[in-house]
Design an enzyme around this catalytic site. Structure first.
Site, PDB file in Angstrom:
ATOM      1  N   HIS A 138       1.206   4.012   2.238  1.00 58.55           N
ATOM      2  CA  HIS A 138       2.056   5.563   2.773  1.00 58.55           C
ATOM      3  C   HIS A 138       0.814   6.379   3.221  1.00 58.55           C
ATOM      4  O   HIS A 138      -0.152   6.320   2.496  1.00 58.55           O
ATOM      5  CB  HIS A 138       2.725   6.005   1.618  1.00 58.55           C
ATOM      6  CG  HIS A 138       3.984   5.299   1.118  1.00 58.55           C
ATOM      7  ND1 HIS A 138       3.955   4.363   0.511  1.00 58.55           N
ATOM      8  CD2 HIS A 138       5.259   5.601   1.275  1.00 58.55           C
ATOM      9  CE1 HIS A 138       5.233   3.792   0.217  1.00 58.55           C
ATOM     10  NE2 HIS A 138       6.170   4.666   0.930  1.00 58.55           N
ATOM     11  N   ALA A 139       1.165   6.990   4.342  1.00 64.22           N
ATOM     12  CA  ALA A 139       0.092   7.893   4.827  1.00 64.22           C
ATOM     13  C   ALA A 139      -0.201   8.993   3.681  1.00 64.22           C
ATOM     14  O   ALA A 139       0.599   9.250   2.971  1.00 64.22           O
ATOM     15  CB  ALA A 139       0.681   8.409   6.103  1.00 64.22           C
ATOM     16  N   HIS A 140      -1.488   9.422   3.814  1.00 62.88           N
ATOM     17  CA  HIS A 140      -1.869  10.397   2.964  1.00 62.88           C
ATOM     18  C   HIS A 140      -2.452  11.736   3.725  1.00 62.88           C
ATOM     19  O   HIS A 140      -3.099  11.261   4.648  1.00 62.88           O
ATOM     20  CB  HIS A 140      -2.989   9.963   2.148  1.00 62.88           C
ATOM     21  CG  HIS A 140      -3.757  10.759   1.077  1.00 62.88           C
ATOM     22  ND1 HIS A 140      -2.891  11.092  -0.044  1.00 62.88           N
ATOM     23  CD2 HIS A 140      -4.758  11.303   1.229  1.00 62.88           C
ATOM     24  CE1 HIS A 140      -3.892  12.123  -0.672  1.00 62.88           C
ATOM     25  NE2 HIS A 140      -4.711  12.179  -0.015  1.00 62.88           N
ATOM     26  N   PRO A 141      -2.133  12.863   3.466  1.00 58.14           N
ATOM     27  CA  PRO A 141      -1.138  13.092   2.510  1.00 58.14           C
ATOM     28  C   PRO A 141       0.232  13.376   3.026  1.00 58.14           C
ATOM     29  O   PRO A 141       0.332  14.049   4.006  1.00 58.14           O
ATOM     30  CB  PRO A 141      -1.730  14.467   1.918  1.00 58.14           C
ATOM     31  CG  PRO A 141      -2.472  15.066   3.249  1.00 58.14           C
ATOM     32  CD  PRO A 141      -2.968  14.017   4.176  1.00 58.14           C
ATOM     33  N   GLU A 187       4.575   9.724  -0.292  1.00 56.02           N
ATOM     34  CA  GLU A 187       3.682   9.094  -1.263  1.00 56.02           C
ATOM     35  C   GLU A 187       4.373   9.184  -2.761  1.00 56.02           C
ATOM     36  O   GLU A 187       4.221   8.655  -3.708  1.00 56.02           O
ATOM     37  CB  GLU A 187       2.355   9.859  -1.373  1.00 56.02           C
ATOM     38  CG  GLU A 187       1.378   9.576  -0.252  1.00 56.02           C
ATOM     39  CD  GLU A 187       0.137  10.222  -0.433  1.00 56.02           C
ATOM     40  OE1 GLU A 187      -0.945   9.273  -0.828  1.00 56.02           O
ATOM     41  OE2 GLU A 187      -0.060  11.354  -0.152  1.00 56.02           O
TER      42      GLU A 187
END
Length: 140
Positions: free
Chosen positions: A114-117, A121
């Protein structure tokens, strides 16, 4: 589905993978079974939750209220239900719908990058929490 039926084609709907959304503040969204339904069925299950208060994007949006809850079969790890109360829950539930439609496991969500931020998430962390592996949990 109706268009396919009208066209004379095979059509099918998985009613267990239909999302529900309530557009309140915070939003509420869910798909699949509730914990009470799973418990009443006698099926052994595990639950992972994750608070948006520990999610960097939710804090940056100044909407840290709410949580994500993942319910999975204890033996086979299949995701049985996902419940989200928090920012953009109506958008976030789509990933959970896909997971239920394809009989994904909590581990499948755990292994998905999952991409952060991002708010998504929180779903990842709830799946991790189902196996006691949450990374950003509050009060671990």
């Amino acid at each position: 589905m109706v268009a396919e039926l009208i066209a004379g084609e095979f059509a099918q709907v998985n009613y267990g993978a239909i999302p529900s959304v309530i557009y309140t503040s915070p939003e509420i969204a869910w798909v699949g079974k509730t914990e009470a339904e799973v418990k009443a069925s006698g099926r052994e299950y595990k639950v992972g939750t994750f608070s948006f208060a520990a999610n960097g994007r939710a804090k940056a949006l100044q909407h840290p209220a709410g949580l994500v809850k993942v319910i999975a079969d204890k033996e086979h790890d299949e995701i049985l239900g996902v419940h989200i109360v928090g920012p953009y829950a109506g958008e976030l539930i789509g990933e959970a719908v896909l997971a239920i439609e394809f009989s994904a496991s909590a581990e499948d969500l755990q292994r998905t990058v999952h991409a952060h931020p991002t708010l998504s998430e929180a779903l990842h962390e709830a799946a991790l929490a189902a196996d006691k592996h949450a990374i950003h949990a509050i009060n671990r």
